[in-house]
Design a protein around this motif. Structure first.
Motif, PDB file in Angstrom:
ATOM      1  N   GLU A 107     -30.060  -1.105   8.215  1.00 22.49           N
ATOM      2  CA  GLU A 107     -30.342  -1.673   9.538  1.00 22.49           C
ATOM      3  C   GLU A 107     -31.074  -3.009   9.453  1.00 22.49           C
ATOM      4  OE1 GLU A 107     -29.712   2.702  10.509  1.00 22.49           O
ATOM      5  OE2 GLU A 107     -30.351   1.490   8.803  1.00 22.49           O
TER       6      GLU A 107
ATOM      7  N   PHE B 295     -29.185   6.864  12.564  1.00 21.08           N
ATOM      8  CA  PHE B 295     -29.493   5.848  13.576  1.00 21.08           C
ATOM      9  C   PHE B 295     -29.625   6.510  14.946  1.00 21.08           C
ATOM     10  CE2 PHE B 295     -28.012   2.956  16.867  1.00 21.08           C
ATOM     11  CZ  PHE B 295     -28.730   1.800  16.623  1.00 21.08           C
TER      12      PHE B 295
ATOM     13  N   PRO C 106     -27.185  -1.992  12.123  1.00 21.07           N
ATOM     14  CA  PRO C 106     -26.835  -2.717  10.897  1.00 21.07           C
ATOM     15  C   PRO C 106     -26.006  -3.954  11.227  1.00 21.07           C
ATOM     16  CG  PRO C 106     -26.460  -0.369  10.616  1.00 21.07           C
ATOM     17  CD  PRO C 106     -26.791  -0.572  12.062  1.00 21.07           C
TER      18      PRO C 106
END
Length: 404
Positions: free
Chosen positions: A267, A291, A300
């Motif tokens: 990320e 996530f 990301p």
């Protein structure tokens, strides 16, 4: 062994340079010989001489066929669960707050150490079944919840046993550098010495296919990871890295220097990190389940990865704390909806790219010479695999040439 012919199907070959999206062949034929694909192509182009040698005929009844799915990042073997921590996060605690208070990975370490081999095997098999039902034929399982020799060995032995008991190829990854255990609190370097000792012993026992670490401010520094990776290189083991999940540590550049198979999470990946990965050929393993579960907001850098031509894989990250997920198809949908991958990128991420992330060039596409791992789906188009939530479109899986 008799040649086997599969017809009346469409095949999404997932070959990289195919002229059609997904490498799609509308009226396809596949010839299997002793667990290997001998021929894949349009049915009308199948040589008569080869057709005549096929003694076993399979009618796929119009199914779509894809390569077997590959879940290239899981922590499938562990004890206990962390449902209470899930509730804590919903009440405002951060992942780091929980970890620093003795929860997080440490709580799973305690539960895993307390579990017997048989208990871990039973729990792991229960988690494995939904993945198999969705067409998974290759699976990576990491250690990292034992954090002591006997318990890391136990986890890796259970992972090997799961592969032996089920029609799935299990690849094991030693993740001793996942966290610092309570008995080494405040002594990360001393614990790393122990990790190096464990690695040498477990490798000698044939339990380790690759080496991983968690490079993060709550785990291990780039310098500490470099010591581990240097030891792995001496043993001839490939490496991969949990990195840039909570901050930019420069770990992607470090992993690239060691030729890492993959960098996972990402990320907080920087331009420099992406460029280093591209130069090294490292795969970006995207983990949308973590996530989502952690309610992260920093996505990301997908466009950066595309610009740098970094291959992108997708995996469940099945683990008790941040992604208690056993559906790779759900990860396809999340990769598209949360990270904006295209359905074709997402499917490549659990086939061709996932194979690359595990260093397995013999699978992930449908082509002559590849393993005969493939899945028959009750869908009209490959995009449907990343579309439906909770669907079960898998009709049949063929593993190493054998229908399961």
């Amino acid at each position: 062994m008799s040649l086997e012919l599969w017809t009346h199907c469409r095949a999404a070959t997932m070959q990289a340079e195919a002229p059609q999206p997904y490498g799609l062949i509308e009226d396809a034929a596949l010839v299997v010989d002793a667990g290997q694909l001998q021929w894949v192509g349009p049915r009308g182009a199948l040589p008569d001489a080869l057709r005549q040698r096929c003694e076993i005929l399979h009618d796929a009844a119009g199914a779509l066929i894809t390569p077997g799915l590959i879940d290239c990042h899981t922590h499938l073997v562990y004890g206990g669960d962390r449902a209470l921590e899930f509730e804590m996060r919903l009440n405002g605690a951060s992942y780091e707050d929980i970890a620093r208070a003795g929860g997080g990975i440490a709580s799973t370490v305690q539960a895993t150490r307390s579990a017997t081999h048989e208990e871990l095997l039973k729990q792991g098999a229960a988690r494995l079944q939904p993945l198999l039902a969705e067409g998974v034929t290759t699976l990576e399982i990491k250690s990292g919840y034992g954090l002591a020799l006997a318990h890391e060995r136990k986890m890796l032995q259970v992972a090997r046993a799961l592969g032996q008991a089920h029609d799935v190829d299990v690849r094991t990854t030693f993740l001793g550098a996942h966290a610092v255990p309570p008995e080494f609190a405040g002594q990360a370097d001393a614990y790393l010495d122990e990790v190096l000792r464990m690695l040498a012993l477990l490798h000698a026992e044939g339990l380790v296919d690759a080496v991983d670490a968690f490079c993060e401010r709550i785990a291990f520094s780039p310098a500490q990871v470099a010591r581990l990776f240097a030891a792995a290189r001496e043993l001839g083991l490939p490496v991969k890295l949990h990195v840039e999940q909570l901050s930019d540590s420069g770990g992607a550049q470090l992993a690239a220097r060691f030729g890492a198979l993959s960098c996972d999470h990402l990320e907080w990946l920087s331009d420099e990190g992406a460029a280093a990965m591209a130069a090294a050929g490292s795969v970006a393993v995207l983990l949308p389940g973590a996530f989502y579960f952690l309610r992260e907001t920093r996505v990301p850098p997908i466009e950066l990865l595309r610009r740098q031509r970094v291959p992108m894989a997708v995996a469940t990250d099945c683990n008790p704390g941040t992604s208690p997920c056993t559906s790779l198809l759900l990860m396809l949908n999340m990769a598209c909806t949360l990270f904006r991958l295209t359905p074709e990128e997402a499917l490549a991420g659990v086939t061709r790219r996932a194979a690359q992330a595990l260093g397995l060039p013999d699978r992930g596409v449908l082509a002559a010479g590849m393993r005969a791992d493939f899945v028959l789906w009750d869908v009209q188009h490959p995009a449907q695999l990343s579309y439906a939530l909770g669907g079960r479109p898998c009709l049949q899986t063929v593993f190493n040439g054998e229908p399961r």
